[in-house]
Design an enzyme around this catalytic site. Structure first.
Site, PDB file in Angstrom:
ATOM      1  N   GLY A 115      43.191  61.088 -28.855  1.00 54.78           N
ATOM      2  CA  GLY A 115      44.091  61.161 -29.992  1.00 54.78           C
ATOM      3  C   GLY A 115      44.852  62.477 -29.998  1.00 54.78           C
ATOM      4  CB  CYS A 116      48.043  63.479 -31.602  1.00 53.49           C
ATOM      5  SG  CYS A 116      47.876  62.666 -33.204  1.00 53.49           S
ATOM      6  CE1 TYR A 117      46.324  66.337 -37.238  1.00 55.57           C
ATOM      7  CE2 TYR A 117      45.626  64.086 -37.665  1.00 55.57           C
ATOM      8  CZ  TYR A 117      46.374  65.193 -38.021  1.00 55.57           C
ATOM      9  OH  TYR A 117      47.163  65.152 -39.147  1.00 55.57           O
TER      10      TYR A 117
END
Length: 345
Positions: free
Chosen positions: A153-155
């Protein structure tokens, strides 16, 4: 090389269409859509224009069904599909194509932790042992051998890249406090009240703080691979940006260390990694990586505490770009092929 895109009409699918259109090693793109099949592929993203036609000859320049894509026997499948649905839809490709899954379905191997984050058991627990977490700078050797790659994921990507080298060297202790700021595109392309322009402009807020955000489990499980003594407090925020992500992380140091020594650790760890840009003495800004597959990392030591600063484009390094980077590593292409090292002005 034949590449399938599942979920072509979402933000990650649209960006994959653009990235693969420019990729020197991809000859054919097979764009799939369950809702708009039969329409021209260029209609998904008018900005791409006719340039996509040369690489969609197998499907006559159109969006196709899942069944049509399976019949074309692709080398690689990019799945830009919803969590908990992706693994089921990808079923016809397992064992036949390399699957790069941009959902969370293969990111967390522990069944109990997965259920805690997503409210149910993993959709394909039988395939978890053979899947690899596709954080490219950390697990390249595993990625080279994998046929199921769980794109992070981006986070987690933006949070983990500055933490892992320090955790691996035993420099951190106690609780990691990470505050993350994300552009609105991170919530996807579906119409949602909280994503409307009038709701987000001139507005920012925290949401799902602490252990309540689903990416908390993904981040902590990866940190624990390098130092299981560390804890995490993670708070995401929405900011009025279309694209971009910044994470500021505060951690207590396990022993005295200078900023120069931190820089040496990062240089040893990331010196040969093309998409990590170290910016000592600078606070990185999201505008510098917009449109690129780069992560910029800065740091400050203040007494017994270290502050880490990292920025990415959440749709590129945080999603579609890292997926292409995973493909490049897996198939032995040049790692930077089809990807930008530079932010756009």
């Amino acid at each position: 090389m034949k590449a399938v895109i599942l979920g072509t009409t979402g933000y990650t699918g649209m960006l994959l269409l653009r990235l693969l259109a420019d990729h020197p090693d991809v000859d054919e793109i097979i764009p799939v859509s369950s809702s708009k099949y039969g329409n021209p592929a260029a209609s998904v993203d008018p900005g791409i224009g006719k340039s996509i036609q040369s690489k969609t000859g197998l499907v006559n320049g159109k969006l196709v069904t899942l069944e049509e894509a399976v019949a074309l026997k692709p080398d690689v499948v990019f799945a830009g599909l919803p969590h908990l649905e992706s693994a089921k839809i990808c079923e016809p490709f397992f064992g036949k194509s390399v699957v790069i899954d941009l959902s969370a379905d293969f990111r967390i191997k522990d069944h109990e932790l997965f259920a805690r984050a997503y409210g149910q058991n993993p959709p394909r627990p039988d395939l978890l042992p053979q899947s690899v977490y596709g954080l490219c700078e950390i697990y390249p050797e595993d990625i080279k051998r994998a046929d199921i790659i769980a794109n992070p994921g981006c986070y987690p990507t933006c949070t983990l890249l500055p933490i892992i080298p320090l955790a691996k060297n035993g420099l951190l202790k106690g609780k990691i406090i990470a505050n993350a700021l994300s552009g609105i595109s991170g919530s996807g392309r579906k119409a949602k009240l909280q994503s409307l322009f009038c709701e987000r402009t001139e507005n920012t807020c925290a949401y799902l703080p602490g252990q309540t955000h689903r990416h908390f489990t993904e981040i902590l499980s990866q940190i624990s691979n390098f130092d299981s003594s560390l804890d995490l407090f993670f708070t995401p925020h929405l900011v009025p940006l279309k694209r971009g992500m910044e994470v500021t992380t505060v951690i207590e140091l396990a022993k005295p260390v200078t900023e120069a020594e931190i820089g040496k650790i990062y240089e040893d760890f990331y010196g040969d990694k093309p998409f990590v840009n170290l910016v000592p003495g600078t606070l990185p800004e999201s505008k510098n990586v917009w449109g690129s597959n780069r992560c910029d990392i800065g740091w400050q030591v203040q007494g017994s505490t270290i502050l880490l600063f990292s920025v990415i484009d959440n749709l590129v390094k945080g999603a579609s770009g890292q997926a292409v980077q995973n493909m490049n590593i897996r198939f032995g292409f040049k790692e930077t092929a089809g990807l930008s090292l530079y932010g756009e002005l």
